[in-house]
Design a protein around this motif. Structure first.
Motif, PDB file in Angstrom:
ATOM      1  N   ALA A  21       0.826  -1.209   0.000  1.00 29.44           N
ATOM      2  CA  ALA A  21       0.000   0.000   0.000  1.00 29.44           C
ATOM      3  C   ALA A  21       0.856   1.252   0.000  1.00 29.44           C
ATOM      4  O   ALA A  21       0.573   2.221  -0.726  1.00 29.44           O
ATOM      5  CB  ALA A  21      -0.933  -0.004   1.217  1.00 29.44           C
ATOM      6  N   ARG A  22       1.926   1.243   0.792  1.00 30.19           N
ATOM      7  CA  ARG A  22       2.799   2.427   0.842  1.00 30.19           C
ATOM      8  C   ARG A  22       3.541   2.625  -0.480  1.00 30.19           C
ATOM      9  O   ARG A  22       3.748   3.756  -0.936  1.00 30.19           O
ATOM     10  CB  ARG A  22       3.785   2.295   2.006  1.00 30.19           C
ATOM     11  CG  ARG A  22       3.144   2.547   3.373  1.00 30.19           C
ATOM     12  CD  ARG A  22       4.179   2.633   4.465  1.00 30.19           C
ATOM     13  NE  ARG A  22       4.676   1.329   4.842  1.00 30.19           N
ATOM     14  CZ  ARG A  22       4.148   0.575   5.815  1.00 30.19           C
ATOM     15  NH1 ARG A  22       3.093   1.013   6.477  1.00 30.19           N
ATOM     16  NH2 ARG A  22       4.652  -0.600   6.103  1.00 30.19           N
ATOM     17  N   ILE A  23       3.946   1.525  -1.106  1.00 34.29           N
ATOM     18  CA  ILE A  23       4.616   1.607  -2.408  1.00 34.29           C
ATOM     19  C   ILE A  23       3.656   2.201  -3.442  1.00 34.29           C
ATOM     20  O   ILE A  23       4.013   3.109  -4.201  1.00 34.29           O
ATOM     21  CB  ILE A  23       5.106   0.217  -2.839  1.00 34.29           C
ATOM     22  CG1 ILE A  23       6.271  -0.231  -1.953  1.00 34.29           C
ATOM     23  CG2 ILE A  23       5.530   0.219  -4.313  1.00 34.29           C
ATOM     24  CD1 ILE A  23       6.565  -1.721  -2.050  1.00 34.29           C
ATOM     25  N   LEU A  24       2.428   1.684  -3.483  1.00 34.96           N
ATOM     26  CA  LEU A  24       1.452   2.195  -4.435  1.00 34.96           C
ATOM     27  C   LEU A  24       1.085   3.637  -4.144  1.00 34.96           C
ATOM     28  O   LEU A  24       0.814   4.419  -5.065  1.00 34.96           O
ATOM     29  CB  LEU A  24       0.198   1.322  -4.400  1.00 34.96           C
ATOM     30  CG  LEU A  24       0.374  -0.082  -4.973  1.00 34.96           C
ATOM     31  CD1 LEU A  24      -0.846  -0.945  -4.637  1.00 34.96           C
ATOM     32  CD2 LEU A  24       0.576  -0.023  -6.486  1.00 34.96           C
ATOM     33  N   ALA A  25       1.091   4.005  -2.864  1.00 32.85           N
ATOM     34  CA  ALA A  25       0.782   5.384  -2.498  1.00 32.85           C
ATOM     35  C   ALA A  25       1.786   6.358  -3.102  1.00 32.85           C
ATOM     36  O   ALA A  25       1.436   7.504  -3.420  1.00 32.85           O
ATOM     37  CB  ALA A  25       0.746   5.529  -0.979  1.00 32.85           C
ATOM     38  N   THR A  26       3.031   5.926  -3.265  1.00 31.57           N
ATOM     39  CA  THR A  26       4.037   6.779  -3.912  1.00 31.57           C
ATOM     40  C   THR A  26       3.599   7.110  -5.334  1.00 31.57           C
ATOM     41  O   THR A  26       3.651   8.278  -5.763  1.00 31.57           O
ATOM     42  CB  THR A  26       5.397   6.069  -3.945  1.00 31.57           C
ATOM     43  OG1 THR A  26       5.789   5.740  -2.614  1.00 31.57           O
ATOM     44  CG2 THR A  26       6.457   6.945  -4.585  1.00 31.57           C
ATOM     45  N   ALA A  27       3.158   6.102  -6.076  1.00 33.87           N
ATOM     46  CA  ALA A  27       2.698   6.326  -7.452  1.00 33.87           C
ATOM     47  C   ALA A  27       1.453   7.194  -7.481  1.00 33.87           C
ATOM     48  O   ALA A  27       1.352   8.132  -8.292  1.00 33.87           O
ATOM     49  CB  ALA A  27       2.428   4.991  -8.131  1.00 33.87           C
ATOM     50  N   VAL A  28       0.494   6.910  -6.619  1.00 31.67           N
ATOM     51  CA  VAL A  28      -0.753   7.680  -6.606  1.00 31.67           C
ATOM     52  C   VAL A  28      -0.478   9.135  -6.239  1.00 31.67           C
ATOM     53  O   VAL A  28      -1.038  10.063  -6.834  1.00 31.67           O
ATOM     54  CB  VAL A  28      -1.768   7.043  -5.636  1.00 31.67           C
ATOM     55  CG1 VAL A  28      -3.005   7.931  -5.481  1.00 31.67           C
ATOM     56  CG2 VAL A  28      -2.177   5.660  -6.138  1.00 31.67           C
ATOM     57  N   THR A  29       0.404   9.355  -5.277  1.00 29.76           N
ATOM     58  CA  THR A  29       0.779  10.719  -4.897  1.00 29.76           C
ATOM     59  C   THR A  29       1.352  11.481  -6.087  1.00 29.76           C
ATOM     60  O   THR A  29       0.974  12.632  -6.365  1.00 29.76           O
ATOM     61  CB  THR A  29       1.809  10.687  -3.750  1.00 29.76           C
ATOM     62  OG1 THR A  29       1.201  10.092  -2.593  1.00 29.76           O
ATOM     63  CG2 THR A  29       2.304  12.089  -3.411  1.00 29.76           C
ATOM     64  N   ASN A  30       2.270  10.843  -6.800  1.00 27.41           N
ATOM     65  CA  ASN A  30       2.876  11.500  -7.956  1.00 27.41           C
ATOM     66  C   ASN A  30       1.827  11.825  -9.021  1.00 27.41           C
ATOM     67  O   ASN A  30       1.847  12.903  -9.626  1.00 27.41           O
ATOM     68  CB  ASN A  30       3.961  10.607  -8.556  1.00 27.41           C
ATOM     69  CG  ASN A  30       5.170  10.476  -7.657  1.00 27.41           C
ATOM     70  OD1 ASN A  30       5.391  11.301  -6.779  1.00 27.41           O
ATOM     71  ND2 ASN A  30       5.948   9.430  -7.853  1.00 27.41           N
ATOM     72  N   LEU A  31       0.909  10.886  -9.253  1.00 27.88           N
ATOM     73  CA  LEU A  31      -0.119  11.100 -10.267  1.00 27.88           C
ATOM     74  C   LEU A  31      -1.070  12.227  -9.878  1.00 27.88           C
ATOM     75  O   LEU A  31      -1.480  13.037 -10.722  1.00 27.88           O
ATOM     76  CB  LEU A  31      -0.901   9.804 -10.487  1.00 27.88           C
ATOM     77  CG  LEU A  31      -0.123   8.684 -11.181  1.00 27.88           C
ATOM     78  CD1 LEU A  31      -0.841   7.349 -11.018  1.00 27.88           C
ATOM     79  CD2 LEU A  31       0.055   9.000 -12.665  1.00 27.88           C
ATOM     80  N   ILE A  32      -1.431  12.293  -8.604  1.00 28.90           N
ATOM     81  CA  ILE A  32      -2.329  13.356  -8.151  1.00 28.90           C
ATOM     82  C   ILE A  32      -1.654  14.717  -8.271  1.00 28.90           C
ATOM     83  O   ILE A  32      -2.257  15.696  -8.742  1.00 28.90           O
ATOM     84  CB  ILE A  32      -2.807  13.087  -6.710  1.00 28.90           C
ATOM     85  CG1 ILE A  32      -3.750  11.878  -6.687  1.00 28.90           C
ATOM     86  CG2 ILE A  32      -3.512  14.318  -6.132  1.00 28.90           C
ATOM     87  CD1 ILE A  32      -4.174  11.455  -5.295  1.00 28.90           C
ATOM     88  N   HIS A  33      -0.388  14.802  -7.873  1.00 25.26           N
ATOM     89  CA  HIS A  33       0.314  16.080  -8.001  1.00 25.26           C
ATOM     90  C   HIS A  33       0.497  16.486  -9.454  1.00 25.26           C
ATOM     91  O   HIS A  33       0.443  17.677  -9.798  1.00 25.26           O
ATOM     92  CB  HIS A  33       1.680  16.000  -7.309  1.00 25.26           C
ATOM     93  CG  HIS A  33       1.603  16.152  -5.829  1.00 25.26           C
ATOM     94  ND1 HIS A  33       2.487  15.543  -4.970  1.00 25.26           N
ATOM     95  CD2 HIS A  33       0.747  16.845  -5.041  1.00 25.26           C
ATOM     96  CE1 HIS A  33       2.182  15.858  -3.721  1.00 25.26           C
ATOM     97  NE2 HIS A  33       1.128  16.642  -3.743  1.00 25.26           N
ATOM     98  N   LEU A  34       0.709  15.505 -10.335  1.00 25.88           N
ATOM     99  CA  LEU A  34       0.972  15.815 -11.745  1.00 25.88           C
ATOM    100  C   LEU A  34      -0.300  16.147 -12.511  1.00 25.88           C
ATOM    101  O   LEU A  34      -0.338  17.109 -13.290  1.00 25.88           O
ATOM    102  CB  LEU A  34       1.666  14.616 -12.397  1.00 25.88           C
ATOM    103  CG  LEU A  34       2.028  14.753 -13.877  1.00 25.88           C
ATOM    104  CD1 LEU A  34       3.091  15.826 -14.067  1.00 25.88           C
ATOM    105  CD2 LEU A  34       2.520  13.421 -14.426  1.00 25.88           C
TER     106      LEU A  34
END
Length: 328
Positions: A247-260
């Motif tokens: 979950a924490r690994i995937l959260a890194t990707a989701v965070t980047n996508l939301i910011h971008l």
């Protein structure tokens, strides 16, 4: 009746583990008919996979009658060239420069469209699923690989070369694990189904106390992401730790996508997402901790509503968009 317009489109979702095929009504508003699922068996070779796929499509056409079918929408792992209908490369299937669209069209005698499977998943969720009403939607599929799609104002965002949305190949560690694509540190190398199983086995080898070994009769090679999630649900702390790290690994990707991309929704689906809140709750918590407040207030992170049918529905929707305007 002579002159009657076809009422159905066959939707096809090609995955590294399973093939799914169903017929979807052009008018929308109803679930697909008799979604079939069979093992992909990629190791048997592209010709054998194609034979199984064509058989499934013909069976689905027979369900509603050939004269009632407008065509076929294919969703396949990428990268691919939509204009030529060629799958350029699929690490999890071993396809390279494979003319999938034309081979299916020739075998079935119907018009065919081709798009990325994760694009189709996202489009299906935008049309009939958890992304309904969204203007800027990001979809993430968690399975044999990790895929992604972007729908903006009802249109799939394909990018300059048609390969936008390759979420699984965002890197979280340039010195990290080797990914099937050949690069290092990709999200897919940590959080895909096979990668979750590998991480669980590694932790057992390091002395982790777990019921996982007993669940597979001592054969650690039989551990899958599904088994890891089942063990976590049964209260196994080792398996639960693997799921939380995922979950924490995937959260890194989701965070980047939301910011971008500043989407109003992120929809997560695929077999690994069947872990539900055990995966999504810590993922949401970690994303909230990382994302700017304004971005987070505008965005919801939700699980797929359409489940295994999302890719089938979306692939049919892509065909409708190409031949009939937007799906209704």
């Amino acid at each position: 009746m002579k002159g009657r317009r076809p009422a159905w489109v066959v939707g096809v979702d090609i995955g590294g583990t399973n093939l799914r095929v169903g017929t979807v009504p052009i008018e929308g508003g109803a679930p697909p008919v008799a979604v079939r699922r069979r093992s992909t068996r990629a190791a048997s070779g592209s010709d054998r996979v194609l034979d199984r796929l064509v058989t499934m499509i013909r069976e689905s056409v027979a369900d509603v009658g050939r004269d009632n079918v407008a065509g076929i929408g294919l969703g396949a792992p990428g990268p691919l060239d939509r204009a030529s209908g060629v799958v350029t490369e699929t690490p999890n299937l071993g396809w390279r420069d494979y003319p999938l669209r034309d081979l299916v069209a020739e075998a079935c005698g119907l018009p065919v469209t081709l798009d990325n499977d994760a694009n189709c998943f996202t489009y299906g969720e935008w049309w009939m699923g958890a992304g309904r009403g969204s203007r800027r939607l990001v979809g993430i599929t968690l399975g044999t690989g990790i895929g992604g799609g972007i729908v903006i104002d009802g249109e799939i965002h394909h990018g300059a070369s048609g390969a936008a949305g390759e979420v699984g190949h965002m890197s979280i560690d340039f010195r990290g694990r080797r990914c099937p694509c050949g690069a290092r540190g990709c999200i897919e190398a940590y959080a895909s189904g096979p990668a979750i199983a590998v991480r669980a086995v590694e932790a057992i080898a390091d002395g982790g106390d777990s019921i996982l070994a007993s669940m597979v009769g001592g054969d650690l090679g039989e551990i899958t992401a599904e088994i890891v999630c089942r063990a976590a649900a049964a209260g196994d702390p080792h398996a639960d730790g693997v799921v939380r790290d995922t979950a924490r690994i995937l959260a890194t990707a989701v965070t980047n996508l939301i910011h971008l991309l500043n989407p109003d929704a992120v929809v997560i689906g695929g077999g690994v997402a069947n872990a539900g809140d055990r995966l999504l709750r810590p993922l949401r918590r970690e994303v909230r901790r990382r994302v700017f407040g304004a971005h987070m207030r505008a965005c919801r992170i939700v699980q797929s509503e359409l489940g295994d049918s999302a890719g089938v529905i979306g692939a049919a929707g892509v065909f409708m968009r190409a031949h009939h305007g937007r799906p209704r």
